[in-house]
Enzyme design. Structure first.
Site, PDB file in Angstrom:
ATOM      1  N   SER A 246       0.907  -1.121   0.444  1.00  0.00           N
ATOM      2  CA  SER A 246      -0.121  -0.031  -0.114  1.00  0.00           C
ATOM      3  C   SER A 246       0.979   1.320  -0.208  1.00  0.00           C
ATOM      4  CB  SER A 246      -1.034   0.037   1.360  1.00  0.00           C
ATOM      5  OG  SER A 246      -1.507   1.830   1.715  1.00  0.00           O
TER       6      SER A 246
ATOM      7  N   ARG B  72     -26.908 -15.749 -42.275  1.00  0.00           N
ATOM      8  CA  ARG B  72     -25.667 -15.620 -41.845  1.00  0.00           C
ATOM      9  C   ARG B  72     -25.996 -14.125 -40.929  1.00  0.00           C
ATOM     10  NH1 ARG B  72     -23.298 -15.988 -45.949  1.00  0.00           N
ATOM     11  NH2 ARG B  72     -22.163 -17.902 -44.839  1.00  0.00           N
TER      12      ARG B  72
END
Length: 354
Positions: free
Chosen positions: A273, A312
């Site tokens: 951190s 398609r």
């Protein structure tokens, strides 16, 4: 891979580059050329084109140097890369054999079959990776299985059990996913050949024989044309999402167990951190959760491509191209992060009823 994880800094966090490489321009082109060469060879075997034409096409595909800007322009204009690729192949192979290039096929035949080649490669990587993860968890069980833990149900203390009990709940789903992928292999990764509208009429009655020969040459399964039947893609995407979810469950468990107030596990190489140097954040575990949630969301989007209108759909097909690579790479990234996490994980002895 498209989306946020294509940014270099985020890629360093997430990973999955090895599997992601199958979606690179170079890998896609190589697969498309492999399919075109196999198509020509199968058509020569069936007698649809001459053997010398097939040889010329194979040689051209082996040594092809594309005009990349031309391919990009063709993709932008046509919505698919194959028409411009075929134009370049015909120009390269020469006038005497140009008509034999891509004979009877449609763009979707080549693109879908090339995708299946690459997904089969990804699946092999996943099979190996799942085996590695299961082995790592079994090693943890051997080393730490007797360590006592407190079980939690609905985020509350339940009753004591052991590390072995916990690890069993992680390993079993991985084994089921391995078995599921193994069962899917023969039916999932199949050749696509249908011609303009999926009837194989453009192959002069030889379509079934050509498809069988192509499947054999490419190491894929044989199947009837599935242009508008996208269930195979959806099934694979579902497998990806479930696998990511299994990783995410493990990551969530470990992140909770790593809380200071719980202290059931330690993680070698936890993240730091900027403001609190005493912290060791469960970064790999958190990434498993994030990737699981990403793929859960993307699966719903990918399943929209099942609505593939008529013979398609340009829209549904394009949606697959946008989503499936992200899901595949996210699953691969989760596999990498899980291995790193398991390798650095150790269970801390304590009093589970304290």
């Amino acid at each position: 891979m498209t989306g946020a994880t294509s940014r270099p800094l985020v890629s360093a966090l997430v990973g999955g580059e090895a599997v992601g490489a199958i979606f690179s321009n170079e890998a896609e082109l190589a697969a498309l050329l492999q399919v075109e060469a196999a198509l020509a060879a199968a058509e020569a075997q069936a007698g649809l084109i001459e053997a010398d034409a097939a040889s010329a096409i194979a040689e051209t595909c082996d040594n092809f140097r594309p005009d990349w800007p031309g391919l990009a322009e063709g993709l932008a204009k046509d919505g698919v890369i194959v028409p411009e690729l075929v134009r370049q192949l015909r120009a390269t192979v020469g006038a005497s054999h140009a008509a034999a290039v891509h004979k009877g096929a449609t763009s979707q035949d080549i693109i879908d079959t090339a995708l299946m080649l690459r997904l089969k490669h990804a699946a092999a990587t996943f099979m190996n990776g799942l085996g590695t993860l299961a082995a790592l968890l079994r090693q943890l069980k051997t080393r730490h299985g007797a360590v006592p833990l407190m079980a939690h149900t609905r985020m509350q203390r339940a009753v004591p059990f052991t590390v072995a009990d916990k690890i069993d709940t992680w390993v079993a789903p991985l084994e089921r996913q391995t078995a599921a992928l193994d069962l899917m292999n023969s039916d999932l990764f199949v050749v696509q050949l249908g011609g303009p509208v999926g009837t194989r009429a453009s192959f002069n009655g030889m379509g079934d024989a050509i498809a069988r020969a192509m499947a054999d040459m490419l190491g894929l399964g044989d199947a009837p044309c599935w242009h508008s039947q996208r269930d195979r893609i959806a099934v694979f995407a579902s497998w990806l999402s479930v696998t990511s979810g299994i990783f995410g469950k493990i990551g969530q468990d470990i992140a909770l167990m790593a809380q200071n107030e719980v202290g059931d596990v330690g993680i070698v190489g936890g993240g730091g951190s900027s403001a609190m140097p005493h912290k060791s954040n469960p970064v790999q575990a958190e990434l498993l959760v994030a990737l699981a949630r990403l793929n859960a969301g993307l699966l719903g989007t990918l399943n929209q491509a099942l609505v593939h209108e008529n013979e398609r759909s340009g829209a549904a097909w394009t949606l697959e191209w946008l989503v499936l690579p992200q899901m595949t790479v996210a699953t691969a990234a989760g596999m990498e992060k899980a291995a790193t996490l398991f390798e650095g994980l150790h269970f801390l002895p304590g009093e589970p009823d304290s």
